[in-house]
Design a protein around this motif. Structure first.
Motif, mmCIF file in Angstrom:
data_model
loop_
_atom_site.group_PDB
_atom_site.id
_atom_site.type_symbol
_atom_site.label_atom_id
_atom_site.label_comp_id
_atom_site.label_asym_id
_atom_site.label_seq_id
_atom_site.Cartn_x
_atom_site.Cartn_y
_atom_site.Cartn_z
ATOM 1 N N LEU A 203 35.712 45.131 35.751
ATOM 2 C CA LEU A 203 34.840 46.059 36.459
ATOM 3 C C LEU A 203 35.562 47.389 36.677
ATOM 4 N N HIS A 204 34.888 48.489 36.285
ATOM 5 C CA HIS A 204 35.469 49.833 36.387
ATOM 6 C C HIS A 204 36.825 49.920 35.669
ATOM 7 N N GLY A 205 36.994 49.110 34.651
ATOM 8 C CA GLY A 205 38.202 49.170 33.851
ATOM 9 C C GLY A 205 39.420 48.521 34.477
ATOM 10 N N TRP A 211 41.849 43.545 41.035
ATOM 11 C CA TRP A 211 40.797 43.420 42.042
ATOM 12 C C TRP A 211 41.195 42.419 43.125
#
Length: 489
Positions: A203-205, A211
């Protein structure tokens, strides 16, 4: 006394005789016990709903557990980690955690706990989020060292605070609930990690392990705010608005009276000149009792299952089956706490631990003729060793109630010795490549079990001697006052 009332007294202790004390105890449980326990327990769903609130100690514990998960989930490649980098990263945390134990816990006498705990929470949370931006192993060395420093007051500080608020007959069960929270945390840590990695990886690179650190850091922020606004410090220093002046006075008077002590250079003499630190820190608990936890603390069951040829266990089973030992640890913590609060004999738990660990280690040492079910029994039985976490810290609180600063140092030193001693003990006796048998490790447990019994008996004798001396001094003091009154008449 009715049967139902007797059962209640055994399970939760004698109910305070007055309405005022019952109300005070409820507030202590609500704001003190809930805070330290919710530091250990993460209540979370895979979607992180409004119930997803975690308190700092479990977040820290979760991060240590998930550092390994992150390592095998992309961190190794992303940070070009080679050789012993992962072990060094883990060791840096241990070094920071160990060296900061006593300084951090002495700070509790200088900086109010409602300031120190939230401050350390924010430091730890910030460093956790910074971990997501690390680009090489050296960054992790520095981050993990200072994370260890920030976390050093969490576990021991909680025991110190509980010992400052609760009576001897109330402390065992509260300490067991707190220690059980850490065990519960181990069950859910893998679930949370898997959920984050599955749903947020890419997600979002950002990789899933990045995360993981971001989220674990963010959830500490509301916890810091909770502690700052609601944690009540100690009975002598509390300024909590939800406690009336009468309740603050009652919180002090309901505990045994103690002489006024202070944090100064005399603390060195007070600590080193008494037997309590040597018994509780160097021998009775951490050097001997702490290493009896080795089967569980080194995850030997999972390593044994992974090394097993027949039967061959799946990765899923290797993750799930050891939870039985964790479950038994929780049962042992709570059951022994009920017993020790009812009898006020905390030292007896060490006898139970010694017997159970002797049985467990003998089974695993014999090994070959033992069935798979028998080996499962031995690994699960080893969970009883964790019962000492509540009983021995509670015992320390009982022994040193007359000197808050000494009590703080001893509690910290107990945890410090555990980390320092286990750093080399586990490598020498429980190396992962010794799986599935650990012959030398099991022999070490067989030797340590009777030593724990002998040291516990010796400590109990010293405790009884001090109690007799205190009773005689109190009686002589009372007689002197009576004689003075008679002379005046």
């Amino acid at each position: 006394m009715t049967f139902a009332k007797k059962i209640r007294v055994i399970l939760w202790g004698e109910r305070p005789s007055t309405h005022e004390e019952r109300k005070l105890l409820f507030k202590i449980d609500w704001f003190v016990l809930s805070f330290v326990c919710l530091q250990c327990v993460l209540s979370v769903s895979v979607r992180f709903t409004s119930e997803a609130i975690a308190f700092r100690y479990f977040s820290n514990y979760l991060d240590r557990a998930n550092l390994a998960n992150a390592y095998v989930s992309g961190m190794k490649e992303a940070l070009n980690m080679t050789g012993h980098d992962f072990n060094t990263v883990s060791s840096m945390f241990t070094v920071g955690y160990t060296v900061a134990q006593i300084p951090q816990n002495l700070l509790l006498h200088v900086v109010p706990p409602r300031i120190l705990f939230p401050m350390n929470t924010l430091i730890w949370g910030s460093l956790t989020m910074v971990t997501a931006a690390a680009t090489n192993a050296r960054h992790l060395y520095v981050i993990r060292f200072f994370q260890g420093v920030a976390e050093a007051s969490t576990f021991v500080g909680a025991h110190f605070i509980m010992g400052s608020w609760y009576k001897e007959s109330e402390l065992g069960k509260r300490g067991a609930i707190f220690s059980s929270s850490a065990q519960v945390a181990t069950i859910f840590s893998g679930v949370l990690q898997a959920s984050i990695y599955k749903n947020l990886d890419g997600l979002h690179g950002l990789a899933g392990f990045r995360w993981l650190f971001i989220i674990c850091g963010l959830i500490t922020v509301p916890i810091a705010l909770y502690g700052f606004f609601f944690f009540p410090d100690t009975p002598q220093t509390t300024s909590a608005r939800y406690l009336s002046p009468e309740e603050k006075s009652l919180a002090i008077s309901r505990l045994p009276p103690k002489p006024q002590t202070k944090l100064d250079w005399s603390l060195i003499r007070r600590v080193l000149g008494r037997w309590r630190i040597y018994a509780m820190c160097l021998i009775c608990f951490q050097i001997v009792g702490g290493e009896l936890e080795s089967i569980g603390s080194n995850s030997l069951m999972a390593l044994w299952m992974k090394a097993s040829v027949a039967p061959k266990y799946s990765i899923q089973n290797i993750n799930y089956y050891p939870a039985g030992g964790t479950a038994l640890a929780i049962v042992a913590l709570l059951a022994t706490a009920v017993w020790t609060d009812y009898t006020t004999k905390r030292y007896q738990v060490n006898f139970l631990i010694a017997v159970c660990m002797l049985i467990s280690s003998v089974i695993l040492l014999v090994y070959t003729p033992i069935s798979t079910a028998g080996k499962f029994f031995a690994f699960y039985l080893a969970g009883v060793s964790y019962a000492g976490q509540a009983s021995n810290f509670g015992w320390c609180n009982d022994l040193a109630r007359d000197d808050d600063q000494e009590r703080s140092v001893i509690l910290a030193a107990m945890n410090m010795m555990s980390n320092a001693f286990n750093a080399w003990w586990s490598i020498v006796f429980f190396a992962a490549n010794d799986a599935p048998r650990w012959r030398n490790g099991m022999i070490s447990i067989i030797i340590l079990a009777p030593i724990l019994v002998g040291l516990t008996v010796g400590t109990r004798i010293l405790q009884s001697r001090d109690q007799r001396r205190a009773s005689r001094s109190q009686g002589e003091g009372q007689s002197g006052l009576e004689s003075k009154d008679e002379a005046t008449i």
